[in-house]
Each structure stands twice: as C-alpha cells, then as structure tokens.
Motif scaffolding. Structure first.
Motif, PDB file in Angstrom:
ATOM      1  N   ASN A  68       0.816  -1.142  -0.018  1.00 37.77           N
ATOM      2  CA  ASN A  68       0.074   0.005   0.042  1.00 37.77           C
ATOM      3  C   ASN A  68       0.843   1.299   0.029  1.00 37.77           C
ATOM      4  OD1 ASN A  68      -2.508  -1.407   0.181  1.00 37.77           O
ATOM      5  ND2 ASN A  68      -2.313  -1.458   2.332  1.00 37.77           N
ATOM      6  N   SER A  70       2.162   4.852   0.823  1.00 41.43           N
ATOM      7  CA  SER A  70       2.205   5.640   2.164  1.00 41.43           C
ATOM      8  C   SER A  70       2.918   7.001   1.939  1.00 41.43           C
ATOM      9  CB  SER A  70       3.066   4.902   3.288  1.00 41.43           C
ATOM     10  OG  SER A  70       4.563   5.021   3.003  1.00 41.43           O
ATOM     11  N   ARG A 193      11.073  -1.348   4.696  1.00 36.83           N
ATOM     12  CA  ARG A 193       9.801  -1.497   3.933  1.00 36.83           C
ATOM     13  C   ARG A 193       9.902  -2.397   2.892  1.00 36.83           C
ATOM     14  NH1 ARG A 193       4.592   0.174   3.907  1.00 36.83           N
ATOM     15  NH2 ARG A 193       3.561   1.094   1.992  1.00 36.83           N
TER      16      ARG A 193
END
Length: 225
Positions: A68, A70, A193
C-alpha cells in the motif's frame, strides 16, 4: 528439482518471455495500435508476475514490494527521482559543452503528445519495476548471498532487455541503467519497508524532469552560486 534450480528456471523463463515481448513491441512500432499493444502487454506481464507470486510461489504480493502507498513512499520516491536526475545530468554539465538548462519544454497546452508519453512511460516503468526490482531482484537474493552479485546481474539483465529493444549500443544508456540499478537496489536493501512504490514514483518523476522540466532544479542550484 532443488529450490535453487526452481528459482533459476523461474528467472530464466520470465526473462526470456520479457525479451520476446520486447522484440514484439519493436516490430509493432509503426502500427496504429502500438499504444494499446504496449498497454496490453504491460498489464499481461504484471498479471503474470502477480499470479506466479501468489499461486505458484504461494507468497503475498508484499514479498515482491507491491505494498500500500504511504506518505513516506511518496517522499522517498521524489527524493530518489531528484537524486537520479542529478546523477544523469551532472556529467553533462561538468564534462561537456551542453547545458541541461538550455532545453526547456513547451507549455503542456502546446505539447498534447506529452500526456501520452507520460502515460505510456508510466505503464512501462510500473512493469519494469514489478518484474526486475520486484520479482527478479527478490528471487536473485534467494539464489545468491552476495549483494553486489545481485546488483551486477540485475544491471546486466535490465541493460540487455533495453538493448534488445533498440539493437544499438549506447554508453549513456549503460551508465543510466547502472546508476539506476545501484541506487534502487541500495534503497531496497537498506530501507526495511522493501516497497517498489517509491521506485515507480522516482521513475515517473525522472521522465518529467528529463523531458525538460529539470531546468527548475538546475536554476535553483545556480541561484546559490
């Protein structure tokens, strides 16, 4: 079949398929439906990678960096794009008589084709990042213990893929592919990430800057001297 042999076979199969699609696109450059062919092949390749990751490998899409979006992804993407643009253009400013600030784009209203250029480039960049920095990069790290070996192989695979489309050697293209690969792989290694979203954002920003809008950055730099 051992796990490493399976990974090697997957990488080779996907890469050969991508090369064949590149040759196909090159042969259809003069076709009136060329833009739609690019879109169809790109969507097909992304869907293929997602299917292999989810169904064949049984892994989540996050394992290949599809996460997703960010706020930090956007920030990182912009920073990467600016850094990459400067790495592309600093040699031009320092070592040639050319000036990157001399090439300014026309207003968007006078360049309707720019919208198409950006859209198709956006589609291509998403596809490249999903395949090379998402799937193949992940699999190479499962196959090899050396990070620099992964970076070097990633660079060679990407450069040969681009070379297959143009069929002409270009030192600047090789330089661009190398610094892009090193910067993006470094980012994926050292940011926890492990998302490829910033890389896609960076690619798209680089396209805009290299289309002539990067003169704004250089004028800001020159204003300090």
């Amino acid at each position: 079949m051992t796990a490493k042999n399976k990974i090697t076979l997957q990488i080779a199969s996907i890469y050969i398929f991508v090369l064949l699609m590149g040759f196909l696109l090159r042969n259809y450059e003069t076709n009136n439906h060329y833009q739609w062919i690019i879109i169809f092949i790109s969507i097909f390749e992304i869907a293929m990678i997602c299917y292999i990751t989810g169904k064949v490998d049984g892994e989540p899409l996050g394992s290949i960096g599809l996460r997703n979006v960010s706020i930090m992804d956007i920030v990182h993407g912009v920073v990467l794009g600016v850094i990459l643009y400067l790495l592309y253009t600093v040699p031009v400013e320092l070592f040639t008589n050319m000036s990157v600030t001399a090439n300014r784009p026309l207003p968007f209203s006078e360049m309707p084709y720019l919208y198409t250029l950006l859209f198709l480039s956006f589609i291509n960049k998403i596809t490249d990042e999903v395949i090379f920095r998402g799937y193949i990069f992940t699999k190479l790290n499962q196959l090899l213990s050396s990070k620099w070996a992964v970076i070097l192989i990633s660079f060679l695979l990407i450069y040969v893929m681009n070379l297959s489309k143009t069929l002409s050697f270009n030192g600047l293209n090789m330089y661009g592919a190398f610094i892009t690969t090193v910067l993006y792989c470094y980012y994926l290694y050292y940011f926890s990430r492990k998302s490829i979203i910033p890389l896609i954002i960076s690619d798209c920003l680089l396209i805009i800057l290299r289309a002539g809008y990067g003169y704004i950055i250089w004028e800001a730099i020159y204003s300090f001297f």
